[in-house]
Each structure stands twice: as C-alpha cells, then as structure tokens.
Design an enzyme around this catalytic site. Structure first.
Site, PDB file in Angstrom:
ATOM      1  N   ASP A  96      15.946  62.503  51.034  1.00  0.00           N
ATOM      2  CA  ASP A  96      16.850  63.066  52.043  1.00  0.00           C
ATOM      3  C   ASP A  96      17.323  64.468  51.663  1.00  0.00           C
ATOM      4  OD1 ASP A  96      18.483  63.401  54.215  1.00  0.00           O
ATOM      5  OD2 ASP A  96      20.046  62.051  53.526  1.00  0.00           O
ATOM      6  N   ASP A 286      15.173  69.781  58.325  1.00  0.00           N
ATOM      7  CA  ASP A 286      15.730  68.494  57.915  1.00  0.00           C
ATOM      8  C   ASP A 286      14.629  67.443  57.808  1.00  0.00           C
ATOM      9  OD1 ASP A 286      17.782  66.619  57.278  1.00  0.00           O
ATOM     10  OD2 ASP A 286      17.719  65.882  59.326  1.00  0.00           O
TER      11      ASP A 286
END
Length: 410
Positions: A96, A286
């Site tokens: 992440d 992202d």
C-alpha cells in the site's frame, strides 16, 4: 475468467514477488474473487476517503484544523511476503503506497483476521523489543482504512527481512491485537510504502535511500518489489517530478505521491486539455485505487476520443448495475482481433506513459468490455489498472517518479 491450472509467469530474477490477491498465482487462499459491483463499491469508498483527507486542506476548511495522520485508504489488491524476527517469521502483507504503518497480526489477538493460525509471536524472536524505537512516537497505534477496516495494537521493534540480502534491524511495526474488517483470507497485515515517518521507505532510508520500485502484475503473472540499488539499476525509465500536495510545504512530505498530469493522447492524437484542468486539486499515483479518476472535463474528452476510435464496434446495451462507475462499454462477443487505441498519459518533464490492452479496459466478459476510467470533481488519481505490468520507480529523495514498460516480464 476462472482458471484452474495457470502457468504463473514470474517477474524479474531479483526482487520481492508481488501477486494479485484474487489471482491464481496468489498463495493467499482466495477461491472466489469479489464481483465487479463489490470491487467498484470498495473503490468508491477508497476514493471518497482519499478526497476527504485532502478536502480538509481546502481554504474554507483550514481554520482550526488538525490533520488526522492515523487514517489511510487501502484496497489491498496486491500482496507481498516479508518476515520479521530472529529466526524469521513469514507473513503475507498488502502492498500500500497510500499508508505508512506496517503491521501484522500478533499472538494473543483479541479480534483476529480470517486466518487466526498465522501471527507474529514476539516471544519466539530473540531480537524483538516492545514499544516504539522511534523518538516521540507513542507505543500504541490505531489505523483506520477507507472501507472502515481497522487495526489496533502496540508497536514493536525487530528485524525486517524483505529478501535474504535485504535485512534491516530495529524496524518498527505494528503488532495487531484488535483487527476488524475484510482484509481477506490469507492476509496478515499491511506493508506501508507511503512517505510518513513510520513507513517502510522512511525507516529503511539509510540502507535504500528512500528508493523503491514495483511492477503490479496481471492476475496470471507475478510482479516484483525492489528497493535501493536494485530499483535504480533498471533502465529506460522516464521521470516526472514529485510535487507537494495540498497541506504541505517545501519542508513537509505528503503521505501520498503527487505528480503533474498535463494532457492525454488517444490514438496518437493529443486531446489538448488545458493544464489548469489537472492543476487543482492535483494528481496522485495510488496502488490501492483500481480505476483511474480524471477531472470531468478531461474524462469527457477522453471518452469522446475513445468512442470515435472504437466507432466500428457495437456499444454494450447491458444495464449498468449498482456501483458500476464505467459508462463506456462495448459488446465484443464473437469479434476477433479487436484493435484498441493507445492511450498516453503526458506527465511533467516529458514523461509519457503509454497504455495498451488491459491498462485501458475492464471486463472478462466479451459482452461488456469497458473503458477503465471514470470522471471526478476532486483529486485526479492514477489507479492500479493503469499501472499493471509497468515499472513504477519512486525516488523520494530525488523528488521524482519513473515509468517504464514491461516491468513484469522475465
């Protein structure tokens, strides 16, 4: 498409392997992936969560505002295996770039993840110490993700083993005792690759100089996560500058990675979108967001150009289901040799990222193959669908991000 026997194609010869959580190459034990409506619903929650973080920096919201640095968005599509302790205890973590805290489920958890038999046992490691090993950081943590999943526990310090040759002592990570939400079976925690003080990138800066790269794989292949010199040894990358995000100054780091998107091309023809369209509230890269979000004006131009290039193919008449954000879809049943137009994202400093095939469309059913972009009135977000099989290099100290093709090939 669901495969029983699949030859999983490995990435480069070096690096930490990355797999898709729901792909056949994953060892996480997932037998049934979520349906598109579930994926899109989670994606919308993630995007709303990211935007809520940066809306707090809008001029009308700056007064009396104290940022909450304990909340991060996360989707969890890609997994890596790392180890903690002496001797090493191995765990599968979600990769992440939108969060900083690395944590794993620990022994004697009150609320455990779906696989309660796998947990870090501090008493079994000769190098473990309880509490924070970073000055001015509390001993306990609470992390809330975009889908309301949470992890609470205490910090500990121990050896982090990324690869046999990449070992880092006194790494601070969260020892999750109270974990709630759907992280997925076979998942033990999260590997935080954001820019915060506690991220894996920041804590290993003395060894890896705040440099890492990844290739996010398609479901039937294996990608790679590289740190330090292994990442910078890759060639043929085009770089764009990292820029400050909302609420940051030249001396501060945003948790997310902001870049300048300037324009888009479809089929070798630039759309000539005014750069001001992307200037506010800016663009982030992202790994957790699936579908790329573009400002509505930019998306409308992209959609029109894509439809023009695809004019000879029939549009899908299928009814859009709940949470389905994709509105430009085609029925390609029985159609052979479909020619999709190339889409190019033009970033600052001349970094042109070329997208083809699975980078630009979504769907495993030929009766509904959709353009994998959506419009937004808030942050521009370059999602992981558009990053599949690309090399993406993050050089935080050099304030740049690099892009290259065929990152997951041998």
């Amino acid at each position: 498409m669901y495969c029983i026997y699949v030859l999983c194609v490995a990435g480069g010869s070096q690096g930490l392997p990355i797999t898709q959580k729901y792909g056949p190459c994953s060892g996480s034990g997932h037998s049934q992936p979520p349906n598109p409506q579930e994926i899109f619903g989670r994606d919308e929650s993630k995007v709303s969560f990211i935007n809520s973080k940066f809306n707090q920096y809008a001029p009308e919201n700056l007064k009396d505002h104290t940022p909450n640095n304990k909340q991060f968005g996360e989707d969890g599509n890609f997994l890596v295996d790392v180890a903690f302790g002496t001797p090493p205890q191995k765990f599968t973590l979600i990769l992440d770039t939108g969060s900083s805290i690395t944590w794993t489920q620990c022994k004697a958890c009150v609320n455990c993840l779906q696989d309660p038999s796998r947990y870090f046992d501090p008493s079994a490691s000769s190098t473990y110490s309880s509490g924070s090993c970073i000055p001015a950081v509390e001993d306990n943590y609470t992390t809330t993700y975009g889908d309301k999943s949470t992890s609470e526990g205490n910090y500990g310090c121990d050896t982090l083993i990324l690869e046999p040759s990449d070992v880092y002592p006194k790494f601070q990570f969260g020892c999750g005792r109270n974990n709630k939400g759907d992280f997925g079976s076979g998942v033990d925690g999260v590997l935080g690759l954001g820019q915060g003080q506690l991220s894996t990138v920041s804590q290993t800066a003395s060894k890896f100089n705040k440099v890492f790269s990844y290739c996010l794989p398609e479901e039937d292949s294996i990608g790679s996560l590289l740190f330090g010199e292994k990442a910078t040894s890759q060639s043929s990358l085009k770089f764009t500058s990292l820029v400050n995000g909302p609420g940051t100054s030249g001396s501060e780091e945003s948790g997310y990675y902001f870049v300048k998107l300037l324009d888009i091309s479809v089929g070798n023809k630039r759309l000539n979108i005014p750069s001001s369209v992307f200037a506010s509230p800016r663009t982030i890269i992202d790994s957790g967001t699936v579908i790329t979000r573009l400002p509505q004006r930019a998306y409308s131009a992209l959609k029109a150009a894509f439809k023009k290039a695809m004019a000879k193919y029939p549009l899908s008449n299928g009814r859009r289901k709940e949470n389905d954000m994709l509105d430009t879809c085609y029925n390609l049943t029985g159609t052979k040799d479909v020619l999709l137009p190339e889409i190019v994202l033009h970033f600052g400093r001349g970094a042109d990222v070329r997208l083809n095939g699975t980078n630009i469309v979504w769907g495993s059913d030929a009766s509904r193959l959709c353009l994998a972009f959506a419009g937004t009135s808030e942050l521009t977000i370059i999602g992981n669908r558009q990053q599949l099989s690309l090399t993406v290099l993050y050089d935080i100290q050099g304030r740049r991000i690099g892009f290259g093709g065929n990152g997951c090939s041998k």
